[in-house]
Design an enzyme around this catalytic site. Structure first.
Site, mmCIF file in Angstrom:
data_model
loop_
_atom_site.group_PDB
_atom_site.id
_atom_site.type_symbol
_atom_site.label_atom_id
_atom_site.label_comp_id
_atom_site.label_asym_id
_atom_site.label_seq_id
_atom_site.Cartn_x
_atom_site.Cartn_y
_atom_site.Cartn_z
ATOM 1 N N ARG A 1 -0.108 10.967 11.448
ATOM 2 C CA ARG A 1 1.041 10.071 11.619
ATOM 3 C C ARG A 1 2.115 10.605 12.587
ATOM 4 N NH1 ARG A 1 4.099 8.270 8.416
ATOM 5 N NH2 ARG A 1 4.057 6.100 9.065
ATOM 6 N N CYS B 1 -6.469 21.730 18.301
ATOM 7 C CA CYS B 1 -6.337 22.068 19.717
ATOM 8 C C CYS B 1 -5.777 20.903 20.508
ATOM 9 C CB CYS B 1 -7.679 22.495 20.271
ATOM 10 S SG CYS B 1 -8.189 24.008 19.488
ATOM 11 N N GLY C 1 0.847 -1.202 0.000
ATOM 12 C CA GLY C 1 0.000 0.000 0.000
ATOM 13 C C GLY C 1 0.871 1.237 0.000
ATOM 14 N N ARG C 2 1.591 1.434 1.134
ATOM 15 C CA ARG C 2 2.396 2.629 1.314
ATOM 16 C C ARG C 2 3.366 2.860 0.147
ATOM 17 N NH1 ARG C 2 3.858 4.393 6.527
ATOM 18 N NH2 ARG C 2 3.423 2.269 7.204
#
Ligand code: LLP
Length: 443
Positions: free
Chosen positions: A335, A366, A297-298
């Site tokens: 990530r 925040c 995938g990556r």
């Protein structure tokens, strides 16, 4: 050995143009921002096709390899269409991913359904749409899938996902092949599963075994270890139960280069390791070459993607860090907060500037942990500058959220100097479109 596309930090078409700005796919990133605003995900088609070709070339000596794309890395309709045109199948893990690839016109016989807790509805949808392989993960799923297939009068084609007991050196959250894992059958449970399939579960047809070791892997030898285990197991099962299992799925996992210190192997190195090991076990066990599924995938999508942000406020902590805030952060790229992931960034409109300073790139959400890049040397940043964060194609949009009720960014695909919108920016109305105020509160 030649490099493959996953070994570059930036998309292969990245350059500085005559205006001194960064361009990708022939598109000036400042122009893209003027047209599509920020935060903006950009996918470079040439880089994406480049890695597809690298994989195809790396495995051309073993014709029984089937390339699948792990769509969890980035699943949008345009990406699915493009990868399907490149000849890839799809590893999916939800009804949503299955529906997306189906609607994009993907050949469903080239789709595999994976996951440790597939629901009744998801399995039913997958059976109805003719998903080609189910990677069954546990005893509960075997029973459920058999029942669903039976109720629809179908026999479905399955693999058994196993935990091969291989540990890889990556972040603990993205290791999956070690024994204490929530995924797959333990090696000691395989025979019981096979006996159920051969006995009670008449609507399941077993083709082979599946394993996935982990993600962002830089080691090459573990793929050989994995093949040894998978092939040894299918040979054993074939003998013990007089079967003809001839498929192994070795998962994904090949790493990418986020920052200079990352040194991922090339697809060609991985290809050689895998093919050599396959030839070795084919000879050792005297078997026909098995069909081998790969589901990266990556390494397919990460390098093709960048994210563009606009610089806003900044804060110099007296005697401390300088924080420069951008208009996105952990909701479009979780990530760094989740895995301490590192990224490279450049200023799009000041590439040639000499003066630099060390800054921390903060997100706009925040939460103190919403830091995109801890320390990076960049030209002095002013409000309105455009920052390009590289290698964000994988696990950014697919893990994006609406934290702080912020709209998810748009995504464009660039190629040959043109840019196509492939995901629209969410609107404020999108954010409230599923909300309901009960009548009793309206009184
Ligand atoms: N096959 C299976 C069964 C998987 O579980 C995965 C990823 C893949 C293939 C694709 O692995 P890849 O080639 O992309 O490494 N969110 C994390 C990554 C989680 C990976 C989960 N499984 C991150 O952002 O690093």
């Amino acid at each position: 050995m030649t490099n493959s596309t996953n070994q570059y930090i930036k998309p292969i078409t990245t350059k500085i143009n005559a205006s001194g700005n960064i361009e990708i796919g022939g598109c000036d990133l400042v122009d893209l921002v003027e047209k599509f605003s920020t935060p903006l995900y950009v996918i470079d088609e040439a880089t994406l096709c480049g890695i597809c070709n690298d994989y195809k070339k790396a495995f051309e000596k073993y014709p029984k390899v089937r390339m699948m794309y792990a769509s969890k890395a980035l699943c949008t309709s345009a990406v699915a269409k493009l990868l399907s045109d490149e000849g890839f199948g799809f590893d999916t893990v939800s009804g949503g991913e299955i529906y997306t690839v189906y609607k994009a016109g993907v050949d469903m016989s080239k789709v595999l359904f994976n996951g440790n807790n597939k629901s009744f509805d998801e399995l039913s949808l997958a059976v109805e749409l003719g998903v080609g392989r189910f990677s069954t993960d546990n005893f509960f799923e075997l029973a459920l899938l058999n029942e669903i297939a039976q109720s629809k009068g179908k026999v479905v084609d399955i693999l058994l996902r196993i935990t091969p007991g291989i540990e890889c050196h990556t972040h603990e959250y993205i290791q999956t092949g070690h024994l204490d894992s929530k995924f797959g059958f333990d090696l000691t449970q395989i025979d019981e599963a096979v006996e159920l399939i051969l006995g009670e579960y008449k609507n399941l047809k077993l083709y082979g075994l599946h394993a996935h070791i982990g993600s962002q892997i830089f080691e090459t030898s573990i793929y050989a270890d994995e093949i040894e285990i998978l092939v040894k197991e299918i040979v054993r099962l074939n003998e013990k139960y007089s079967l003809n299992l001839d498929e192994i799925n070795i998962g994904g996992g090949l790493g990418v280069k986020y920052v200079d210190s990352d040194v991922p192997p090339s697809t060609f190195e991985i290809g050689d390791i895998i093919i050599n090991k396959l030839n070795e076990v084919i000879e050792k066990y005297n078997i026909e070459p098995p069909t081998v599924f790969l589901e990266p995938g990556r390494s397919i999508i990460s390098t093709a993607g960048v994210t563009l942000y606009t610089v806003g406020s900044s804060k110099q902590v007296p005697h401390g860090r300088k924080y420069v805030a951008v208009d996105g952060g952990m909701a479009d790229n979780p990530r760094p907060a989740m895995y301490q992931a590192e990224y490279l960034a450049e200023v799009v409109n000041k590439k040639e500037s000499e003066k630099t300073e060390k800054v921390t790139i903060a997100g706009r959400f925040c939460e103190s942990g919403d830091i995109l890049i801890k320390e990076i040397e960049l030209p002095e940043l002013d409000e309105g500058d455009i920052l390009c964060v590289y290698n964000t194609g994988a696990y950014n949009y697919s893990m994006a959220s609406n934290y702080n009720r912020v709209q998810k960014p748009a995504m464009v695909m660039v190629n040959n100097s043109s840019a196509d919108l492939i995901v629209e920016r969410e609107t404020l109305d999108d954010l409230i479109s599923h909300d309901i105020i009960p009548d009793r509160l309206r009184l």
